[in-house]
Design an enzyme around this catalytic site. Structure first.
Site, PDB file in Angstrom:
ATOM      1  N   ASP A 224      65.818  74.915  17.226  1.00 44.04           N
ATOM      2  CA  ASP A 224      66.274  74.066  18.345  1.00 44.04           C
ATOM      3  C   ASP A 224      67.773  74.213  18.582  1.00 44.04           C
ATOM      4  O   ASP A 224      68.483  73.223  18.804  1.00 44.04           O
ATOM      5  CB  ASP A 224      65.952  72.589  18.066  1.00 44.04           C
ATOM      6  CG  ASP A 224      64.497  72.358  17.696  1.00 44.04           C
ATOM      7  OD1 ASP A 224      63.641  73.155  18.096  1.00 44.04           O
ATOM      8  OD2 ASP A 224      64.226  71.366  16.981  1.00 44.04           O
TER       9      ASP A 224
ATOM     10  N   ARG B 124      60.539  74.521  22.525  1.00 41.46           N
ATOM     11  CA  ARG B 124      59.459  73.576  22.249  1.00 41.46           C
ATOM     12  C   ARG B 124      59.849  72.211  22.814  1.00 41.46           C
ATOM     13  O   ARG B 124      61.036  71.897  22.955  1.00 41.46           O
ATOM     14  CB  ARG B 124      59.157  73.483  20.754  1.00 41.46           C
ATOM     15  CG  ARG B 124      60.327  73.064  19.873  1.00 41.46           C
ATOM     16  CD  ARG B 124      59.901  72.993  18.418  1.00 41.46           C
ATOM     17  NE  ARG B 124      60.964  72.481  17.554  1.00 41.46           N
ATOM     18  CZ  ARG B 124      60.749  71.851  16.402  1.00 41.46           C
ATOM     19  NH1 ARG B 124      59.510  71.632  15.986  1.00 41.46           N
ATOM     20  NH2 ARG B 124      61.759  71.426  15.658  1.00 41.46           N
TER      21      ARG B 124
ATOM     22  N   GLN C  33      70.537  74.970  12.617  1.00 40.37           N
ATOM     23  CA  GLN C  33      69.714  74.019  13.361  1.00 40.37           C
ATOM     24  C   GLN C  33      70.607  73.130  14.227  1.00 40.37           C
ATOM     25  O   GLN C  33      71.589  72.563  13.745  1.00 40.37           O
ATOM     26  CB  GLN C  33      68.878  73.163  12.408  1.00 40.37           C
ATOM     27  CG  GLN C  33      67.951  72.189  13.117  1.00 40.37           C
ATOM     28  CD  GLN C  33      66.963  71.507  12.181  1.00 40.37           C
ATOM     29  OE1 GLN C  33      66.811  71.912  11.035  1.00 40.37           O
ATOM     30  NE2 GLN C  33      66.294  70.479  12.665  1.00 40.37           N
ATOM     31  N   ASP C  34      70.246  73.023  15.521  1.00 39.33           N
ATOM     32  CA  ASP C  34      70.964  72.143  16.463  1.00 39.33           C
ATOM     33  C   ASP C  34      72.418  72.559  16.654  1.00 39.33           C
ATOM     34  O   ASP C  34      73.324  71.727  16.627  1.00 39.33           O
ATOM     35  CB  ASP C  34      70.902  70.685  15.992  1.00 39.33           C
ATOM     36  CG  ASP C  34      69.508  70.089  16.092  1.00 39.33           C
ATOM     37  OD1 ASP C  34      68.584  70.824  16.474  1.00 39.33           O
ATOM     38  OD2 ASP C  34      69.348  68.902  15.779  1.00 39.33           O
TER      39      ASP C  34
ATOM     40  N   GLN D 192      69.923  69.403  10.671  1.00 35.10           N
ATOM     41  CA  GLN D 192      70.711  69.243  11.899  1.00 35.10           C
ATOM     42  C   GLN D 192      72.199  69.239  11.588  1.00 35.10           C
ATOM     43  O   GLN D 192      72.677  68.433  10.783  1.00 35.10           O
ATOM     44  CB  GLN D 192      70.329  67.949  12.620  1.00 35.10           C
ATOM     45  CG  GLN D 192      68.898  67.892  13.113  1.00 35.10           C
ATOM     46  CD  GLN D 192      67.957  67.220  12.133  1.00 35.10           C
ATOM     47  OE1 GLN D 192      68.167  67.272  10.918  1.00 35.10           O
ATOM     48  NE2 GLN D 192      66.915  66.578  12.650  1.00 35.10           N
TER      49      GLN D 192
END
Length: 563
Positions: free
Chosen positions: A401, A469, A379-380, A357
């Protein structure tokens, strides 16, 4: 069949109860009394609600005021508890300190949100206007989001269990109270069918694009802007009859020719608590790579930040969870100030896929807008944390994500570029974090293009990419009239863990195109839907964000409804 004799009083009571339970919510608010057992049946946790209201007796308004007052009291207690743990830093690990500091920030924010809510609900017994009810549903939704963010941060630490267990128990219990407060607010102060679905709508198709805004300035402000702009030879703003008011301007230039050499210094001189009618305080950030962590606090309202263009004005950092930052505090750029507007800026986190993250932008600013901006990470990448947000003609790059959070947010006419993740990972474009069905939050992606980034394109057959998701139980994401290239896996969506949230989430697709848009092989979850135009219209700028009431003042083009 034998019939039992029924007394007049029994019949009267039964009919009265039937009429009471059949009344619309707006009528319930006017009813003198209602049993707490009845009002609690429609909350998320009826058992907890009945316990909370066990000694109460009154109207829906009475119960709502009691619950909101209880939420306010608990938010104060939580803030005091967090502060008491932070006073003993010497006994805490750095990861725990970081998580507690996030909680401190979020608890303070919740106390302010609930103070405002309590003041409003305590002063009126009538349903609120649509704009007011939207505002306070947004605020109470954000209270729950902040609570969950604090809990998530503490859960990610693996030391100082005494402090963590103490706070985790309090946070979980308080979240139930806040959930009841949100539910009762909707019953007591919000009119039935507050949103009227309308489709089609003309929208707002203005004659400017690619980061040009109509701008109205005084002669002095215009001279400063023109001087800074002319050095770079780009026309970033227009002067037209329908224009956006700028009250003052400062220029950030790393060569020292502007007012400041850093963005943070420019933010510090912005006036506090500007009202929308006063116009924007404009920070013009000239071309350059700005290696600084920017945080715009809540009191710097209606601030506009304009850069020289995508990949010309770049704000960059590399904070990440592997290096002991929380996800919440890993952001290169963070903003919580109402009415924030960014144009022509690239926001970047360079930590890379192996650092997990690593946020480029965290946005918790109500009525905030990003126009012609780029968000780059893995990520993120983009943390749409809370409140109401709009993104237009933006580029967003990431892997796992990479659009996540629990705002009410619409992405319109944007480009989403999944990148090559670490070995063994798959891409999930969204991870929406709605924890309560009464929150007005969700991610709406409208008329947007989804294509592989250059590093992923040769690996489409090897790396799987999904639309999203479910990060939290009531995760809500819709794709409307988008182009989906062949990188999207035929199943469309990926689970989080087993069957978690598959029946409570709301995922939907409407009239998308491209080789990745075929829904015939999509997941068969209860919460997944292929929707029609009427349902899709609920997630447009006009209906989902009440955007027609606040976006015009930004000058940013938008479509109110479906196209």
């Amino acid at each position: 069949m034998a019939f039992k004799k029924i007394s007049f009083l029994t019949l009267f009571f039964s009919l009265s109860l039937f009429i009471l339970t059949s009344l619309p919510l707006s009528s319930l608010a006017d009813n003198p009394k209602i049993p707490p057992q009845k009002i609690c049946d429609s909350t998320v946790d009826p058992t907890f609600c009945k316990t909370l209201l066990a000694n109460q007796n009154g109207t829906v308004i009475d119960y709502g005021r009691f619950s909101i007052r209880k939420s306010l009291s608990q938010s104060r207690n939580l803030l005091n508890l967090v502060n008491s743990h932070l006073q003993n830093k010497s006994s805490l690990s750095q990861s725990t300190i970081s998580a507690l500091q996030d909680c401190q920030f979020l608890a303070q924010q919740n106390f302010e949100y609930l103070s405002n809510t309590h003041q409003t609900t305590n002063s009126t017994s009538n349903v609120l206007s649509i704009s007011q009810s939207e505002e306070f549903q947004t605020i109470l939704s954000a209270v729950l989001t902040n609570q969950q963010t604090c809990l998530d941060g503490l859960s990610s630490t693996n030391s100082n269990q005494t402090a963590i267990n103490d706070l985790t128990s309090t946070l979980s219990n308080d979240a139930k109270i806040h959930s009841v407060s949100l539910a009762l607010f909707l019953k007591g102060w919000v009119r039935d069918n507050k949103k009227q679905t309308s489709w089609p709508q003309k929208g707002r198709h203005l004659n400017f694009r690619n980061g040009q805004l109509p701008l109205k300035m005084s002669n002095g402000v215009r001279a400063i802007y023109d001087s800074a702009r002319n050095r770079h030879g780009r026309k970033l703003l227009q002067t037209v009859d329908e224009s956006v008011t700028v009250s003052e301007i400062v220029v950030v230039n790393q060569d020292g020719s502007g007012n400041f050499t850093t963005i943070n210094d420019a933010i510090n001189v912005a006036p506090n608590n500007t009202v929308a009618s006063s116009g924007y305080f404009l920070i013009f950030v000239t071309e350059g790579v700005y290696q600084e962590y920017v945080s715009i606090p809540k009191n710097k309202k209606y601030l506009m930040m304009v850069g020289d263009g995508i990949n010309r004005t770049i704000i960059t950092g590399d904070h990440n969870v592997v290096d002991n930052f929380t996800t919440f505090n890993s952001a290169t750029f963070a903003v919580v100030s109402q009415g924030f507007l960014a144009v022509n800026v690239t926001f970047r986190n360079t930590a890379g896929p192996i650092k997990h993250q690593a946020v480029a932008v965290r946005n918790g600013a109500d009525l905030s807008t990003f126009y012609s901006c780029s968000f780059e990470g893995y990520q993120d990448t983009l943390y749409t944390h809370s409140m109401r947000q709009f993104y237009r003609e933006c580029d967003i790059y990431g892997t796992v994500d990479f659009i996540f959070g629990n705002a009410a947010v619409v992405f319109q006419n944007c480009n989403l570029y999944p990148r090559l993740p670490s070995t063994g990972q798959f891409n999930a474009i969204t991870a929406q974090g709605r924890t309560d069905p009464n929150q007005n939050t969700g991610t709406s992606i409208h008329n947007t293009t989804i294509k592989a980034a250059d590093d992923l394109a040769p690996m489409i057959g090897t790396v799987k990419t999904y639309l999203g998701r479910p990060w939290k139980e009531y995760s809500r994401t819709v794709y409307l009239q988008c182009f989906m290239d062949s990188l999207i896996n035929p199943s469309g969506w990926h689970d989080w863990s087993g069957d978690f949230a598959l029946s409570t989430l709301y995922y939907a697709e409407y009239n998308n195109t491209g080789p990745g848009s075929n829904t015939s092989s999509r997941v068969n979850w209860i919460g997944y839907h292929v929707i029609n135009a009427t349902d899709a219209a609920n997630f447009t700028v006009s209906n989902f964000l009440d955007g027609d009431s606040w976006l015009p003042q930004t000058g940013v083009p938008y479509s109110s409804g479906l196209i």
